[in-house]
Write a protein that holds these residues in place. Structure first.
Motif, PDB file in Angstrom:
ATOM      1  N   SER A  11      74.728  36.441 -17.063  1.00  0.00           N
ATOM      2  CA  SER A  11      74.551  37.275 -18.243  1.00  0.00           C
ATOM      3  C   SER A  11      73.452  38.287 -17.985  1.00  0.00           C
ATOM      4  N   VAL A  12      73.428  39.343 -18.785  1.00  0.00           N
ATOM      5  CA  VAL A  12      72.385  40.353 -18.656  1.00  0.00           C
ATOM      6  C   VAL A  12      71.025  39.753 -18.973  1.00  0.00           C
ATOM      7  N   GLU A  13      70.965  38.897 -19.984  1.00  0.00           N
ATOM      8  CA  GLU A  13      69.698  38.264 -20.341  1.00  0.00           C
ATOM      9  C   GLU A  13      69.144  37.451 -19.166  1.00  0.00           C
ATOM     10  N   GLN A  14      70.011  36.715 -18.518  1.00  0.00           N
ATOM     11  CA  GLN A  14      69.583  35.928 -17.363  1.00  0.00           C
ATOM     12  C   GLN A  14      69.107  36.841 -16.242  1.00  0.00           C
ATOM     13  N   ALA A  15      69.815  37.929 -16.012  1.00  0.00           N
ATOM     14  CA  ALA A  15      69.428  38.882 -14.967  1.00  0.00           C
ATOM     15  C   ALA A  15      68.052  39.471 -15.245  1.00  0.00           C
ATOM     16  N   LEU A  16      67.779  39.803 -16.491  1.00  0.00           N
ATOM     17  CA  LEU A  16      66.486  40.373 -16.855  1.00  0.00           C
ATOM     18  C   LEU A  16      65.358  39.364 -16.648  1.00  0.00           C
ATOM     19  N   ASN A  17      65.606  38.126 -16.980  1.00  0.00           N
ATOM     20  CA  ASN A  17      64.592  37.082 -16.756  1.00  0.00           C
ATOM     21  C   ASN A  17      64.302  36.903 -15.270  1.00  0.00           C
ATOM     22  N   ILE A  18      65.348  36.939 -14.459  1.00  0.00           N
ATOM     23  CA  ILE A  18      65.167  36.805 -13.007  1.00  0.00           C
ATOM     24  C   ILE A  18      64.399  38.009 -12.460  1.00  0.00           C
ATOM     25  N   MET A  23      65.262  32.927  -2.426  1.00  0.00           N
ATOM     26  CA  MET A  23      64.133  33.266  -3.289  1.00  0.00           C
ATOM     27  C   MET A  23      64.463  33.109  -4.767  1.00  0.00           C
ATOM     28  N   ILE A  24      65.760  33.025  -5.070  1.00  0.00           N
ATOM     29  CA  ILE A  24      66.207  32.844  -6.457  1.00  0.00           C
ATOM     30  C   ILE A  24      67.142  31.637  -6.485  1.00  0.00           C
ATOM     31  N   PRO A  25      66.614  30.437  -6.300  1.00  0.00           N
ATOM     32  CA  PRO A  25      67.461  29.244  -6.206  1.00  0.00           C
ATOM     33  C   PRO A  25      68.275  29.023  -7.483  1.00  0.00           C
ATOM     34  N   SER A  26      69.537  28.658  -7.317  1.00  0.00           N
ATOM     35  CA  SER A  26      70.418  28.474  -8.476  1.00  0.00           C
ATOM     36  C   SER A  26      69.925  27.375  -9.408  1.00  0.00           C
ATOM     37  N   ASP A  27      69.295  26.321  -8.840  1.00  0.00           N
ATOM     38  CA  ASP A  27      68.814  25.258  -9.717  1.00  0.00           C
ATOM     39  C   ASP A  27      67.661  25.736 -10.597  1.00  0.00           C
ATOM     40  N   MET A  28      66.840  26.629 -10.066  1.00  0.00           N
ATOM     41  CA  MET A  28      65.753  27.185 -10.885  1.00  0.00           C
ATOM     42  C   MET A  28      66.302  28.110 -11.965  1.00  0.00           C
ATOM     43  N   VAL A  29      67.353  28.855 -11.624  1.00  0.00           N
ATOM     44  CA  VAL A  29      67.971  29.727 -12.622  1.00  0.00           C
ATOM     45  C   VAL A  29      68.549  28.894 -13.752  1.00  0.00           C
ATOM     46  N   LYS A  30      69.268  27.827 -13.407  1.00  0.00           N
ATOM     47  CA  LYS A  30      69.871  26.964 -14.429  1.00  0.00           C
ATOM     48  C   LYS A  30      68.812  26.313 -15.308  1.00  0.00           C
ATOM     49  N   ALA A  31      67.677  25.957 -14.689  1.00  0.00           N
ATOM     50  CA  ALA A  31      66.596  25.316 -15.438  1.00  0.00           C
ATOM     51  C   ALA A  31      65.693  26.328 -16.133  1.00  0.00           C
ATOM     52  N   GLU A  32      65.983  27.609 -15.944  1.00  0.00           N
ATOM     53  CA  GLU A  32      65.155  28.691 -16.484  1.00  0.00           C
ATOM     54  C   GLU A  32      63.700  28.548 -16.032  1.00  0.00           C
ATOM     55  N   TRP A  78      61.448  30.259 -14.392  1.00  0.00           N
ATOM     56  CA  TRP A  78      61.129  31.611 -13.929  1.00  0.00           C
ATOM     57  C   TRP A  78      59.864  31.628 -13.075  1.00  0.00           C
ATOM     58  N   GLN A  79      58.893  30.779 -13.421  1.00  0.00           N
ATOM     59  CA  GLN A  79      57.669  30.716 -12.618  1.00  0.00           C
ATOM     60  C   GLN A  79      57.968  30.211 -11.211  1.00  0.00           C
ATOM     61  N   GLY A  80      58.904  29.275 -11.113  1.00  0.00           N
ATOM     62  CA  GLY A  80      59.296  28.774  -9.797  1.00  0.00           C
ATOM     63  C   GLY A  80      59.889  29.867  -8.929  1.00  0.00           C
ATOM     64  N   ILE A  81      60.685  30.756  -9.544  1.00  0.00           N
ATOM     65  CA  ILE A  81      61.255  31.880  -8.801  1.00  0.00           C
ATOM     66  C   ILE A  81      60.158  32.829  -8.355  1.00  0.00           C
ATOM     67  N   THR A  82      59.198  33.093  -9.239  1.00  0.00           N
ATOM     68  CA  THR A  82      58.063  33.940  -8.871  1.00  0.00           C
ATOM     69  C   THR A  82      57.324  33.347  -7.680  1.00  0.00           C
ATOM     70  N   ASP A  83      57.089  32.048  -7.713  1.00  0.00           N
ATOM     71  CA  ASP A  83      56.359  31.385  -6.628  1.00  0.00           C
ATOM     72  C   ASP A  83      57.130  31.459  -5.314  1.00  0.00           C
TER      73      ASP A  83
END
Length: 212
Positions: A21-28, A182-191, A193-198
């Motif tokens: 979704s666009v919302e998910q993309a913006l958060n990532i 750098m953008i693991p799917s499990d982190m995306v599913k769990a929202e 976002w800090q983990g993705i930043t790290d």
């Protein structure tokens, strides 16, 4: 036309984003930007891809955003209309290369073997994607190709991770690397976002560690 390495900002690292979704993309995108990385490839694998490119461009004007998994001239046109600043393909063909050449934006066509590389070089291209990098011989293969195609530089993707990132970035014929690690799917599913930043920060730190 300028190559993609002339528009990449900061560290030559391309996180690969696939959003439902666009919302998910913006958060990532927000999480990636918070890491200090400035480049983002949105893959054309969901219905939200084009709208996500447009939304990210509007929300984060300092980021360089492109579309990946472009497979046809029609895909390229759609990506440019959505605001893509560069295009990435997983493979090459004469028709696809013709469409990319006329797109008006920088692009990196996907190659995986000497035949692909030769075809792209016959179009005058010197910046190519190497995909899937790990399955196609990895860093040793790229090093070997450097002796044959001395004027070609690559952006490898596919199978790259924090554990082998430096193997690629240390090669003279690698101008950038891309990957979804750098953008693991499990982190995306769990929202998470800090983990993705790290995770993105770790990639940035690895690159910084290679600088003289």
């Amino acid at each position: 036309m300028k190559g993609i390495k002339h528009i990449v900002k900061g560290a030559p690292i391309l996180p690969i984003l696939q959003a439902d979704s666009v919302e998910q993309a913006l958060n990532i995108a927000k999480a990636v930007e918070a890491s200090g990385l400035k480049n983002l490839e949105v893959v054309r694998r969901t219905d939200a891809a084009a709208a996500s490119v447009t939304a990210i461009r509007e929300a984060f004007p300092d980021m360089v955003v492109g579309m990946g998994t472009v497979l046809s001239p029609e895909h390229a046109k759609e990506a440019v209309e959505a605001g893509s600043q560069f295009l990435v393909t997983p493979t090459v063909s004469p028709r696809l290369l013709d469409g990319l050449m006329s797109s008006g934006v920088p692009f990196i066509p996907g190659t995986s073997n000497p035949a692909d590389i030769l075809m792209a070089s016959e179009y005058g291209l010197t910046e190519l994607k190497f995909f899937p990098a790990h399955l196609s011989g990895g860093a040793p293969m790229l090093k070997a190709l450097g002796g044959i195609f001395q004027n070609i530089s690559f952006c490898p993707t596919g199978g790259i991770s924090g554990s082998n990132l430096n193997d690629y970035l240390s090669l003279k014929n690698v101008f950038a690397v891309g990957g979804s690690w750098m953008i693991p799917s499990d982190m995306v599913k769990a929202e998470n976002w800090q983990g993705i930043t790290d995770t993105c920060k770790q990639a940035l730190e690895a690159f910084e560690g290679l600088r003289p």
